[in-house]
Design an enzyme around this catalytic site. Structure first.
Site, mmCIF file in Angstrom:
data_model
loop_
_atom_site.group_PDB
_atom_site.id
_atom_site.type_symbol
_atom_site.label_atom_id
_atom_site.label_comp_id
_atom_site.label_asym_id
_atom_site.label_seq_id
_atom_site.Cartn_x
_atom_site.Cartn_y
_atom_site.Cartn_z
ATOM 1 N NE ARG A 1 -2.055 -2.209 3.456
ATOM 2 C CZ ARG A 1 -2.695 -2.358 4.832
ATOM 3 N NH1 ARG A 1 -3.442 -2.163 4.818
ATOM 4 N NH2 ARG A 1 -1.623 -3.634 5.027
ATOM 5 C CE LYS B 1 4.230 -1.768 6.075
ATOM 6 N NZ LYS B 1 2.286 -0.990 6.730
ATOM 7 C CD GLU C 1 -6.103 -8.647 11.555
ATOM 8 O OE1 GLU C 1 -5.938 -7.808 10.573
ATOM 9 O OE2 GLU C 1 -6.072 -9.163 12.619
ATOM 10 C CG ASN D 1 -1.015 -0.409 7.533
ATOM 11 O OD1 ASN D 1 -0.259 -1.212 7.320
ATOM 12 N ND2 ASN D 1 -2.430 -0.064 7.803
HETATM 13 C C1 UD1 Z 1 -2.272 -5.977 11.557
HETATM 14 C C2 UD1 Z 1 -2.774 -7.147 12.121
HETATM 15 C C3 UD1 Z 1 -4.152 -6.282 13.021
HETATM 16 C C4 UD1 Z 1 -3.570 -5.227 13.521
HETATM 17 C C5 UD1 Z 1 -2.473 -4.214 12.774
HETATM 18 C C6 UD1 Z 1 -2.075 -2.432 13.824
HETATM 19 C C7 UD1 Z 1 -2.106 -9.617 11.933
HETATM 20 C C8 UD1 Z 1 -3.183 -10.268 10.874
HETATM 21 N N1 UD1 Z 1 -3.239 -8.099 12.131
HETATM 22 O O1 UD1 Z 1 -2.604 -5.596 10.326
HETATM 23 O O2 UD1 Z 1 -4.946 -6.752 13.452
HETATM 24 O O3 UD1 Z 1 -4.419 -3.576 13.715
HETATM 25 O O4 UD1 Z 1 -1.671 -4.522 12.435
HETATM 26 O O5 UD1 Z 1 -1.391 -2.341 12.883
HETATM 27 O O6 UD1 Z 1 -1.474 -8.932 12.340
HETATM 28 N N2 UD1 Z 1 4.231 -8.587 7.543
HETATM 29 C C9 UD1 Z 1 5.429 -9.441 7.774
HETATM 30 N N3 UD1 Z 1 5.652 -10.918 7.480
HETATM 31 C C10 UD1 Z 1 4.522 -11.242 6.768
HETATM 32 C C11 UD1 Z 1 3.163 -10.191 6.807
HETATM 33 C C12 UD1 Z 1 3.711 -8.688 7.544
HETATM 34 O O7 UD1 Z 1 6.793 -9.715 8.382
HETATM 35 O O8 UD1 Z 1 4.369 -12.241 5.788
HETATM 36 C C13 UD1 Z 1 5.192 -7.208 8.974
HETATM 37 C C14 UD1 Z 1 4.749 -6.764 8.099
HETATM 38 O O9 UD1 Z 1 6.437 -6.301 6.824
HETATM 39 C C15 UD1 Z 1 3.888 -5.222 9.252
HETATM 40 C C16 UD1 Z 1 3.467 -6.657 9.874
HETATM 41 O O10 UD1 Z 1 4.198 -7.892 10.006
HETATM 42 O O11 UD1 Z 1 5.081 -5.191 10.041
HETATM 43 C C17 UD1 Z 1 2.126 -6.275 9.864
HETATM 44 O O12 UD1 Z 1 1.530 -6.403 8.440
HETATM 45 P P1 UD1 Z 1 0.457 -5.499 7.261
HETATM 46 O O13 UD1 Z 1 0.260 -6.388 6.640
HETATM 47 O O14 UD1 Z 1 0.666 -4.286 7.763
HETATM 48 O O15 UD1 Z 1 -0.856 -6.020 8.805
HETATM 49 P P2 UD1 Z 1 -1.883 -4.904 8.814
HETATM 50 O O16 UD1 Z 1 -2.834 -5.226 7.697
HETATM 51 O O17 UD1 Z 1 -1.952 -3.288 9.178
HETATM 52 CA CA CA Z 2 0.391 -2.566 9.105
#
Ligand code: UD1
Ligand code: CA
Length: 448
Positions: A50, A57, A189, A261
């Protein structure tokens, strides 16, 4: 899209401890002890789709430093036994920012936050303590808040203590679903939430302290989310909640909990962070005439009694001593050192340079790669011509020298102690002006 003004402070008390703004500030001030048996896992493998950028990021800049730097800076104050960062998308770039005490863990495919945490299972297999899990995109969380969360987990001996916040516009965040008795049931979510769940304003911040063994045990049972085909860390919490040992800690400062995001989030969070940096400096005795036009990076240090005048930019780890006057319209960068009592005036740029105690550079100058001693006066319009098109060269100006207005110093050049240059002098490459000598002209020659 969420707006800061849309975020309200919660009035309704639910079960779970609250962290108030004042409390976390006080914690940050006076409780600097490390926490026993703590490991930290920061998730930074995501692509950040995003953000509409190829840069991971974690590396987007916030007040002069990459997002991941801010998280590491905060967690280091807890003195954890281990700091692990899960890297994936363009991992080499992220790894470069981690520093020596931090271990990178690879997540080859981005299969969700739960999957990402699970990559740290092996590195923590012999570890029986607690694990603080953070997302790299929540950079405003204060150290005092992290410490309060760790304390909550210790006090209650919970399997997981997690941070929550109430947002008046919770769109995009995971919602905390509470059971009838007020305890945490699960986290749902945005994608999976029905209309009633979308109205829940209590959100999951994405900051948790787990008992390590319980975390990795629960993760074994988490299945892929059917819509996103990802393994959610939040689903592990639903499993732990079944035994009733999940403790929610509701924050009273929702702005601290904002996630990045999109680029819009980034610029909003940057202005909040900038405000905080300036406020901290003011608390330490720095006078900032106009905070609206002052830009100061997170890694800059300024001594008490200094004054920063409007439209000034201080960047890249520069250090300003005590009782200095910087600006208006000044730019100090490249880890420059401005010693006590020095003046950097209007339209002056200083880069990769040292300016000694009590020296003045008051108007319209460029000072690059220079070492300026104490009590030096640099006249208006002086320029260090430090770059020959291929290499940068150094200018040395010793104590109490006086550089006349409009002098051009073609580096490398040395100006001796108490030496003087006449107005409009051009001091040519390789010149060493002797102590006390006076030079003038184009090219500058010693006056007898
Ligand atoms: C996530 C939370 C959500 C919370 C929000 C807060 C989950 C499923 N959801 O959603 O409940 O309200 O954050 O900001 O956790 N990442 C990895 N590997 C992956 C996927 C993600 O390292 O395979 C890391 C990303 O770099 C990031 C973090 O995990 O730092 C969160 O991922 P993101 O996709 O931003 O989750 P949100 O949809 O924001
Ligand atoms: Ca996030």
């Amino acid at each position: 899209m969420r707006k800061i003004s849309q975020i309200c402070h919660s009035e309704s008390a639910k079960s779970g401890r609250r962290i108030s703004k004042t409390r976390s500030f006080a914690d940050a001030q006076d409780d600097n002890r490390g926490v026993k048996d703590l490991a930290v896992v920061i998730l930074a493998a995501g692509k950040g789709t995003r953000m509409k950028s190829d840069l991971p990021k974690a590396l987007h800049s916030l007040c002069g430093r990459p997002m991941i730097w801010h998280l590491l800076d905060k967690v280091k104050t807890l003195e954890p036994k281990k700091i692990l960062v899960v890297v994936g998308h363009r991992k080499e770039l992220v790894q470069k920012e981690l520093g020596p005490r931090v271990q990178a863990i690879r997540q080859t495919q981005q299969l969700g936050s739960g999957h990402a945490v699970n990559q740290a299972a092996q590195a923590l297999s012999g570890f029986n303590g607690r694990v603080l899990v953070l997302y790299c995109d929540t950079p405003l969380i204060k150290p005092g808040t992290l410490r309060a969360l760790v304390r909550d987990q210790q006090k209650k001996n919970s399997d997981c203590s997690l941070l929550s916040a109430e947002f008046s516009n919770p769109f995009g965040y995971g919602r905390i679903r509470r059971t009838l008795d007020g305890s945490v049931g699960s986290i749902i979510e945005e994608n999976d939430a029905g209309p009633a769940e979308k109205r829940i304003r209590e959100i999951n911040v994405g900051c948790y302290v787990f008992r390590s063994k319980k975390l990795f045990q629960a993760l074994k049972y988490v299945r892929q989310n059917p819509k996103k085909k990802e393994v959610y860390l939040t689903d592990a919490i639903a499993l732990l909640a079944q035994s009733g040992k999940v403790s929610p800690v509701l924050s009273e400062d929702p702005a601290e909990m904002l996630g990045v995001n999109t680029r819009k989030d980034l610029s909003r969070i940057q202005s909040l962070m900038q405000k905080e940096i300036l406020e901290t400096l003011v608390e330490k005795g720095v006078l900032i005439r106009d905070p609206r036009t002052t830009v100061i990076d997170a890694d800059v240090k300024i001594g008490g009694g200094s004054t920063i005048l409007p439209n000034t930019v201080i960047e890249e780890g520069s250090r300003i001593g005590k009782g200095c006057r910087i600006g208006p319209f000044a730019r100090v960068r490249g880890r420059s050192r401005i010693e006590d009592g020095a003046v950097i005036g209007n339209f002056v740029e200083v880069v990769r340079s040292t300016v000694g105690r009590g020296s003045n550079i008051k108007h319209l100058s460029y000072i690059g790669d220079a070492e300026i001693g104490r009590g030096v006066n640099i006249g208006a319009g002086t320029i260090t011509a430090n770059y020959d098109g291929k290499k940068k060269h150094k200018t040395v100006i010793k104590d109490k020298a006086q550089i006349g207005s409009g002098t051009i110093l073609i580096a490398p050049v040395t100006v001796g102690r108490m030496a003087k240059t006449g107005a409009g002098s051009v001091v040519t490459k390789g010149t060493r002006i002797k102590d006390g000598a006076v030079v003038a002209g184009v090219p500058a020659k010693e006056l007898i």
